[in-house]
Design a protein around this motif. Structure first.
Motif, PDB file in Angstrom:
ATOM      1  N   ARG A 106      20.432  21.151  70.810  1.00 57.26           N
ATOM      2  CA  ARG A 106      21.260  19.943  70.705  1.00 57.26           C
ATOM      3  C   ARG A 106      20.962  19.052  71.910  1.00 57.26           C
ATOM      4  O   ARG A 106      20.817  17.852  71.801  1.00 57.26           O
ATOM      5  CB  ARG A 106      22.738  20.353  70.672  1.00 57.26           C
ATOM      6  N   GLU A 154      21.057  18.212  55.874  1.00 58.29           N
ATOM      7  CA  GLU A 154      22.225  17.923  56.710  1.00 58.29           C
ATOM      8  C   GLU A 154      21.940  18.204  58.185  1.00 58.29           C
ATOM      9  O   GLU A 154      22.345  17.464  59.071  1.00 58.29           O
ATOM     10  CB  GLU A 154      23.383  18.831  56.275  1.00 58.29           C
ATOM     11  N   PHE A 155      21.239  19.312  58.395  1.00 57.67           N
ATOM     12  CA  PHE A 155      20.878  19.689  59.758  1.00 57.67           C
ATOM     13  C   PHE A 155      20.034  18.591  60.408  1.00 57.67           C
ATOM     14  O   PHE A 155      20.236  18.209  61.555  1.00 57.67           O
ATOM     15  CB  PHE A 155      20.100  21.012  59.746  1.00 57.67           C
ATOM     16  N   TYR A 156      19.124  18.055  59.607  1.00 57.67           N
ATOM     17  CA  TYR A 156      18.267  16.984  60.119  1.00 57.67           C
ATOM     18  C   TYR A 156      19.103  15.765  60.506  1.00 57.67           C
ATOM     19  O   TYR A 156      18.915  15.180  61.579  1.00 57.67           O
ATOM     20  CB  TYR A 156      17.208  16.609  59.083  1.00 57.67           C
ATOM     21  N   ASP A 157      20.043  15.408  59.652  1.00 61.89           N
ATOM     22  CA  ASP A 157      20.894  14.253  59.953  1.00 61.89           C
ATOM     23  C   ASP A 157      21.663  14.478  61.246  1.00 61.89           C
ATOM     24  O   ASP A 157      21.864  13.561  62.038  1.00 61.89           O
ATOM     25  CB  ASP A 157      21.894  14.015  58.815  1.00 61.89           C
ATOM     26  N   ASP A 158      22.070  15.695  61.460  1.00 61.32           N
ATOM     27  CA  ASP A 158      22.884  16.028  62.611  1.00 61.32           C
ATOM     28  C   ASP A 158      22.049  16.183  63.895  1.00 61.32           C
ATOM     29  O   ASP A 158      22.349  15.583  64.930  1.00 61.32           O
ATOM     30  CB  ASP A 158      23.636  17.330  62.303  1.00 61.32           C
ATOM     31  N   TYR A 159      20.983  16.951  63.828  1.00 62.46           N
ATOM     32  CA  TYR A 159      20.208  17.286  65.031  1.00 62.46           C
ATOM     33  C   TYR A 159      18.929  16.464  65.207  1.00 62.46           C
ATOM     34  O   TYR A 159      18.294  16.490  66.258  1.00 62.46           O
ATOM     35  CB  TYR A 159      19.796  18.766  65.003  1.00 62.46           C
TER      36      TYR A 159
END
Ligand code: ADP
Ligand code: MG
Length: 631
Positions: free
Chosen positions: A31, A153-158
């Motif tokens: 992160r 979703e992970f891509y959007d977040d991280y």
């Protein structure tokens, strides 16, 4: 002992770099520092960039390669810009095998080794850190734990893209050891190391009959089948092939084109789809750079074979021709000698340069331009100024042959010939002529030189020899005229004293003994003859000089070496004539007189103190220049 301390220090440093935690902890790390999760290609590119970059003559110089690779800036620039950079950006070239193609001993293996050693170092830095699922023989990327349906979703977040599926082994471990809880899976920081087979592998084909695909993709562990009950239990499989071990880093594929096809097909799927098949398992995802190297003829025969067609489009070929700059070639030899056991040998100045001149000439193609012969081309390529040409012409010359330097003499041949010259000579000191002779003698034994090329090469030996003759003469002259101003002044004062005594019909007084002497007619004439003053004209000339001196005195100016053009010319010529005599003395049987001997010794110590000779090579140089002047 210092070395033990260093080893200890290294061990301790490793301890402090170590990190272990859960997958949840790992997510916290990326992160903050998403670069930790980069692909292998991206890590290689960032490593190269990390060492810095400068520009010279509009050409990028990547410092990463600069300390060990010389004169290949263009090829390196191309390699980085057409392969590493786009591959780092996940462009399509990443899915191809990188094939370095070039002549033997042109630096291909060196480039690959630098990448490997570089990655080992880089993985110990913050920027280059690599993390893996703990206990995984392939050091699998922890992010593979994230289920496919959540990756968007992970891509959007991280902001991190995940490629590849969790391996069969870790899928099973997740289930059995962690009860399916990905957040608990243990993650550790890894340090790439070829010796420990972590993230760096090397595959070289052996006998095709005996070589097993297991060397690449691992094999069933028969001793554990009984324990796990089935061959398709991933725990009964050893993921210890080179492709497994090189995951997260790079694998060098030596002699790839000599390899059996079945090996190449594995690579195809790996590079194209990012996965390969091992045993009876689902495909195994791997993230690694594959580098191979080959020479031109091997490559040509490879692509002319229809069976290999599918492979062509999956290989990206980067030419690595020989260096074409004399000064860089010298650096290559220096480096190779320093790495060898010839380090203690005295190599006379210019010996390596002369060898480099020869090598470069064998590598250059003839220009289509009439006005540019091969020696001029060689100088221009090395950035020298050649009358009537500029660096713009150099660019034009380079365009004549898009890849130049795929043939010719290789650096290793030169080093071998230098070492055999050393063996032949009793003293550990060799000079340019020894080297040239040895290069020439070796051509007969050189396996890959055609008769036609040999004729050219013999010719290049003479060209290099002529270059050396000029260098040698200049070198001796430089050493000789070092005390030039002083010698000129002394000689002139001496001359003027004599002229004064001559015109005034006086005697001279010897400064040491106080004895009276007549003017030294021989000395005066030896100077005057240099500018063609006849016996009849000498008196007028001497008087003219005296008048000039008194005119100067009246104006309160000092008459010096530069005050009379013709006299200065005479003195200079006289000094150079002396030089010739003295140098000639060293090659003749005549015993030099005391003053000549003194001069010779002066020149020799000058060569030793200021120009890098030792007493053997300085004497050899003088003798050689003497023989040149005697011709
Ligand atoms: N351009 C170059 N710069 C520095 N060293 C070079 C260069 N070309 C060749 N060498 C040296 O020559 C030797 C042979 O090179 P190597 O990398 O083994 O060549 P290849 O793999 O292309 O046959 C090595 O010692 C290498 O350091
Ligand atoms: Mg090699």
């Amino acid at each position: 002992m210092d070395i033990l301390n260093k080893v200890k220090q290294y061990r301790e440093e490793e301890k402090t770099l170590k990190w272990e935690g859960t997958f949840a902890d790992y997510l916290a790390i990326i992160r903050e520092r998403p670069e930790v999760a980069q692909t292998a290609h991206s890590r290689v590119y960032n490593m190269i960039k990390h060492s810095g970059l400068s520009e010279r003559d509009g050409r990028k110089m990547y410092h990463f390669f600069g300390e060990e690779i010389f004169g290949l800036e263009e090829s390196i620039e191309r390699l980085v810009e057409e392969y590493f950079h786009p591959a780092a950006k996940r462009l399509d070239v990443r899915k191809r095998i990188l094939l370095l193609m070039g002549p033997v001993s042109g630096g291909k293996s060196t480039i690959v080794t630098m990448l490997k050693r570089g990655l080992e170092q880089y993985s110990r830095t913050d920027e280059g850190a690599v993390y893996a699922i703990k206990g995984c023989p392939m050091h699998e990327d922890p992010l593979h734990l994230i289920p496919k349906h959540l990756r968007e979703e992970f891509y959007d977040d991280y902001g991190i893209r995940i490629e590849g599926s969790l391996s069969p082994l870790n899928t099973m471990r997740l289930d059995k050891e962690y009860g399916g809880k990905i957040e608990d899976v243990q993650v550790e920081r890894i340090f790439l190391s070829e010796d420990k087979r972590i993230g760096i592998g090397t595959f070289s084909p052996s006998d095709p009959k005996s070589q097993d695909i297991a060397d690449l993709t691992g094999s069933i562990d028969f001793s554990t089948i009984a324990e796990y009950g089935s061959e398709s239990d991933p725990r009964a499989y050893r993921f210890d092939g080179e492709l497994n071990k090189a995951n997260r880093g790079m694998m060098e594929f030596q002699e790839m084109l000599k390899c059996d096809e079945k090996f190449l097909w594995h690579l195809l799927s790996l590079t194209q789809e990012g996965n390969f098949k091992a045993g009876r398992f689902a495909l195994i995802s791997a993230d690694e750079l594959i580098v191979a190297h080959t020479n031109e003829s091997e490559y040509r025969s490879f692509i002319s074979n229809k069976k290999n067609e599918a492979l062509h489009s999956r290989i990206i070929v980067m030419p690595i021709p020989y260096n074409l700059r004399v000064s860089q070639e010298e650096r290559i030899y220096e480096k190779m000698i320093n790495e060898s056991d010839m380090k203690h040998v005295h190599i006379a100045p210019h010996a390596l340069r002369v060898a480099a001149i020869f090598s470069i000439l064998t590598r250059l193609e003839d220009s289509k331009k009439q006005s540019v012969d091969i020696v001029k081309k060689m100088r221009l390529y090395d950035g020298e100024n050649v009358e009537g040409f500029s660096q713009i012409d150099v660019e034009e010359l380079k365009k004549e042959y898009p890849v130049e330097g795929m043939n010719g003499i290789d650096p290793r041949y030169v080093i071998n010939r230098i070492s055999s010259a050393i063996i032949r000579k009793e003293v550990p000191s060799i000079n340019a002529l020894d080297v040239l002779r040895s290069l020439k003698d070796g051509l007969d034994q050189h396996a890959s030189i055609s008769d036609e090329a040999k004729e050219d090469y013999m010719n290049y030996i003479s060209v290099a020899r002529k270059e050396y003759d000029e260098i040698a003469k200049k070198e001796v002259q430089k050493a000789f005229v070092y005390s030039y101003e002083e010698s000129a002044k002394t000689l002139m004062d001496n001359y003027l004293d004599n002229v004064e005594a001559f015109c005034n019909k006086n005697k001279l007084r010897d400064q040491l003994t106080g004895e009276e002497m007549s003017p030294d007619e021989k000395l005066m004439r030896s100077i005057e003859e240099q500018i063609g003053i006849s016996e009849n004209a000498k008196k007028a000339f001497r008087e003219e000089i005296l008048i000039r001196i008194s005119a100067y005195a009246r104006k309160g100016k000092r008459f010096d070496y530069n005050s009379h053009d013709r006299l200065r010319e005479a003195i200079q010529k006289k000094l150079f004539a002396d030089l010739k005599d003295i140098v000639k003395i060293t090659t003749s049987s005549k015993t030099p007189d005391e003053s000549q001997l003194k001069k010779v010794n002066e020149v020799i110590s000058r060569l030793i103190d200021e120009h890098g000779y030792n007493s053997v090579s300085a004497n050899e140089l003088l003798r050689y220049v003497g023989s040149l002047l005697n011709r």
